[in-house]
Design an enzyme around this catalytic site. Structure first.
Site, PDB file in Angstrom:
ATOM      1  N   ASN A   1      22.428  -9.793  19.980  1.00 29.81           N
ATOM      2  CA  ASN A   1      23.076  -8.442  19.670  1.00 29.81           C
ATOM      3  C   ASN A   1      24.759  -8.843  21.116  1.00 29.81           C
ATOM      4  OD1 ASN A   1      22.556  -8.191  23.290  1.00 29.81           O
ATOM      5  ND2 ASN A   1      20.354  -7.767  22.374  1.00 29.81           N
TER       6      ASN A   1
ATOM      7  N   ASP B   1      14.359  -5.846  19.901  1.00 30.35           N
ATOM      8  CA  ASP B   1      13.378  -5.366  19.224  1.00 30.35           C
ATOM      9  C   ASP B   1      12.021  -6.342  18.592  1.00 30.35           C
ATOM     10  OD1 ASP B   1      13.095  -3.217  20.859  1.00 30.35           O
ATOM     11  OD2 ASP B   1      14.826  -1.865  19.210  1.00 30.35           O
TER      12      ASP B   1
ATOM     13  N   LYS C   1      15.420 -26.644  10.256  1.00 33.78           N
ATOM     14  CA  LYS C   1      16.683 -25.844   9.206  1.00 33.78           C
ATOM     15  C   LYS C   1      16.493 -25.153   8.393  1.00 33.78           C
ATOM     16  CE  LYS C   1      21.784 -25.792   8.458  1.00 33.78           C
ATOM     17  NZ  LYS C   1      22.765 -26.845   8.859  1.00 33.78           N
TER      18      LYS C   1
ATOM     19  N   PHE D   1      18.051   0.449  31.457  1.00 31.16           N
ATOM     20  CA  PHE D   1      18.791   1.246  30.794  1.00 31.16           C
ATOM     21  C   PHE D   1      18.762   1.422  29.350  1.00 31.16           C
ATOM     22  CE2 PHE D   1      23.369  -0.202  33.480  1.00 31.16           C
ATOM     23  CZ  PHE D   1      22.585  -0.141  34.454  1.00 31.16           C
TER      24      PHE D   1
ATOM     25  N   LYS E   1      13.064   8.224  26.433  1.00 30.71           N
ATOM     26  CA  LYS E   1      12.496   7.197  26.865  1.00 30.71           C
ATOM     27  C   LYS E   1      12.038   6.755  28.445  1.00 30.71           C
ATOM     28  CE  LYS E   1      15.530   5.024  23.646  1.00 30.71           C
ATOM     29  NZ  LYS E   1      16.905   4.071  23.776  1.00 30.71           N
TER      30      LYS E   1
ATOM     31  N   LYS F   1       8.453   5.148  28.465  1.00 23.76           N
ATOM     32  CA  LYS F   1       8.242   3.737  29.471  1.00 23.76           C
ATOM     33  C   LYS F   1       8.119   4.201  31.181  1.00 23.76           C
ATOM     34  CE  LYS F   1      11.791   1.969  26.580  1.00 23.76           C
ATOM     35  NZ  LYS F   1      11.681   0.670  26.365  1.00 23.76           N
TER      36      LYS F   1
HETATM   37  N1  CTP Z   1      13.484  -2.562  26.553  1.00 25.74           N
HETATM   38  C1  CTP Z   1      12.754  -3.974  27.142  1.00 25.74           C
HETATM   39  N2  CTP Z   1      11.384  -4.376  26.092  1.00 25.74           N
HETATM   40  C2  CTP Z   1      12.122  -4.178  24.640  1.00 25.74           C
HETATM   41  C3  CTP Z   1      13.135  -3.216  24.378  1.00 25.74           C
HETATM   42  C4  CTP Z   1      13.693  -2.687  24.845  1.00 25.74           C
HETATM   43  O1  CTP Z   1      11.948  -3.429  27.893  1.00 25.74           O
HETATM   44  N3  CTP Z   1      10.803  -5.141  23.897  1.00 25.74           N
HETATM   45  C5  CTP Z   1      13.918  -2.316  28.056  1.00 25.74           C
HETATM   46  C6  CTP Z   1      15.703  -2.986  28.021  1.00 25.74           C
HETATM   47  O2  CTP Z   1      15.831  -3.802  28.769  1.00 25.74           O
HETATM   48  C7  CTP Z   1      16.109  -1.701  28.389  1.00 25.74           C
HETATM   49  C8  CTP Z   1      15.322  -0.200  27.764  1.00 25.74           C
HETATM   50  O3  CTP Z   1      14.243  -0.887  27.388  1.00 25.74           O
HETATM   51  O4  CTP Z   1      15.785  -1.221  29.483  1.00 25.74           O
HETATM   52  C9  CTP Z   1      16.345   0.350  27.184  1.00 25.74           C
HETATM   53  O5  CTP Z   1      16.093  -0.291  25.818  1.00 25.74           O
HETATM   54  P1  CTP Z   1      16.352  -0.011  24.304  1.00 25.74           P
HETATM   55  O6  CTP Z   1      16.656  -0.956  23.459  1.00 25.74           O
HETATM   56  O7  CTP Z   1      17.571   1.170  24.348  1.00 25.74           O
HETATM   57  O8  CTP Z   1      15.565   0.710  23.868  1.00 25.74           O
HETATM   58  P2  CTP Z   1      14.187   0.947  22.781  1.00 25.74           P
HETATM   59  O9  CTP Z   1      12.653   1.318  23.621  1.00 25.74           O
HETATM   60  O10 CTP Z   1      14.333  -0.331  22.149  1.00 25.74           O
HETATM   61  O11 CTP Z   1      14.679   1.583  21.615  1.00 25.74           O
HETATM   62  P3  CTP Z   1      15.537   2.114  20.777  1.00 25.74           P
HETATM   63  O12 CTP Z   1      15.578   0.676  20.188  1.00 25.74           O
HETATM   64  O13 CTP Z   1      14.123   2.646  19.410  1.00 25.74           O
HETATM   65  O14 CTP Z   1      16.615   3.124  20.668  1.00 25.74           O
END
Ligand code: CTP
Length: 399
Positions: free
Chosen positions: A209, A278, A288, A322, A336, A340
């Site tokens: 990303n 995610d 490859k 974050f 969130k 969480k």
């Molecule tokens: N995070 C994590 N593990 C994951 C995804 C996210 O620990 N697999 C943590 C990130 O480090 C961040 C927080 O969750 O502190 C929010 O991440 P974000 O990507 O915004 O949240 P998601 O739960 O993945 O929700 P979405 O992608 O659906 O917005």
């Protein structure tokens, strides 16, 4: 007390230079070893003799003078101190610092140093608000120069406005605080995660990303400044780890998961700045993947949600997440926090100019489980990190 600390005070040519005498004297009273470098302009406002009498150790004014104490003096002066304080810092010297100009002893020292630099600007309010000065200050902040003031008030030119140097007592207090942070974070074990994880497709390709890691590295640095023992678990970035921070490099979300969980029980605070993928490819090919001309489908499977798992296993740790959003920021962020089990969430809308992944600045809101919310204006990532660290220290004190 500052015993054992060496501080170099750079004095530049503004009327506030006379206040350098009080700064030097206060540092000396706190038992710091003080050296002074004065520009030609400064020497017109206050004599080296006055500062030598107060500072006792050494006062330098000329790059080409016979070395007083060390062989290559500007290098020694740059390396020896624990901190360099430029007070007063004129608009001219700030401009030279921003441009990397080294045309006198002080600016040469500032270019040759990797020590923390503090600057206390002093100038007329129009000069202070001039776009050139503001741009120079922004560049220097980004390079980790810490600014003390200026403050608003009566100016030597007879007008009122921003640009007065902060009072010597305040300047010295901030220097002292740097070495002895009063924070509740002193000695606390803090884990910070940073960067964007990489999920392997084959030996040469991966999914990732836009995270640069800057925000996470800034949080690690601000945590260390406040006396915490910092473990920075970082996905690949182009950044250098801040000094004094233990770096654990990881690549994928699964590696980050293992690295975080194995340290979590001993941690007091965890700040999860990393942009964790995610999903990951269901299989990472050993060789490859060759093109065939046909469509290629990569099956993705979910990664563990590290933060959600930490929320479940929480035993007194402060947990900060974050969230980068592109729409309905607050609604998504509050969801969130609940899902969480967080103590705090830093949310930003990455679509705003001046915010988000690749930007040097950010615009964030702090959100709390009770629905409280604090919106910060646009500022550099290190400034946001320092404010965040103060908030976390308050959360620890309240516990
Ligand atoms: N995070 C994590 N593990 C994951 C995804 C996210 O620990 N697999 C943590 C990130 O480090 C961040 C927080 O969750 O502190 C929010 O991440 P974000 O990507 O915004 O949240 P998601 O739960 O993945 O929700 P979405 O992608 O659906 O917005």
């Amino acid at each position: 007390m500052l015993s054992g600390k060496t501080i170099l005070v750079g004095v530049t040519g503004g009327i506030a230079a006379y206040k350098a005498a009080e700064i030097v004297s206060r540092l000396k009273k706190l038992h710091a070893e003080v050296h002074v470098v004065m520009t030609d302009g400064a020497v017109r406002f206050i004599t080296p003799l006055a500062l030598r009498t107060l500072a006792a150790t050494s006062v330098h004014t000329d790059t080409f003078a016979e070395p007083k104490m060390w062989n290559v003096e500007h290098i020694a002066l740059a390396q020896r101190p624990d901190l360099i304080l430029v007070a007063p810092a004129t608009a001219n010297t700030l401009a030279k610092m921003a441009a990397g100009i080294a045309d006198n002893l002080l600016t040469s020292v500032l270019l040759a140093t990797d020590k923390p630099v503090f600057a206390a600007p002093a100038m007329n309010h129009v000069m202070y608000h001039h776009p050139a000065t503001q741009a120079n200050i922004a560049v220097l902040k980004e390079r980790r120069v810490r600014f003390i003031g200026p403050v608003s008030g009566f100016q030597a030119c007879g007008s009122e406005g921003d640009g007065r140097m902060s009072e010597p007592a305040e300047i010295v207090a901030q220097v002292r605080e740097y070495f002895q942070p009063p924070s509740a974070l002193n000695g606390k074990k803090v884990i910070v995660t940073a960067g964007g994880t990489q999920e392997s497709i084959d030996p040469v390709r991966f999914i990732t990303n836009r995270s640069s890691g800057r925000m996470g590295y800034a949080v690690a640095e601000a945590m260390r400044e406040s006396g915490a023992e910092v473990c920075l678990i970082s996905a690949p970035t182009h950044l250098q780890a801040p000094s004094g921070v233990e770096l654990t490099p990881v690549v994928s979300a699964q590696e980050m998961y293992q690295a975080v969980l194995s340290r979590y029980d001993r941690a007091d605070v965890l700040v999860k700045v990393a942009a964790v993928a995610d999903y990951r490819p269901a299989q990472s090919a050993d060789q490859k993947i060759k093109k065939t001309g046909d469509q290629l489908t990569i099956e993705l499977i979910p990664n563990p949600d590290i933060l959600a798992e930490l929320g479940k296993r929480k035993r007194g740790q402060i947990l900060v997440g974050f969230a980068a959003e592109t729409e309905r920021l607050i609604e998504h962020a509050m969801e969130k926090i609940r899902r969480k089990n967080l103590d705090m969430l830093v949310a930003n809308d990455v679509t705003k100019p001046g915010a988000g992944f690749e930007s040097l600045t950010n615009i964030v809101s702090f959100l709390y489980p009770d629905g409280q919310r604090k919106d910060l204006v646009q500022m550099s990532k290190i400034e946001i990190a320092r404010i965040l660290v103060r908030e976390i220290a308050e959360l620890i004190e309240k516990k």
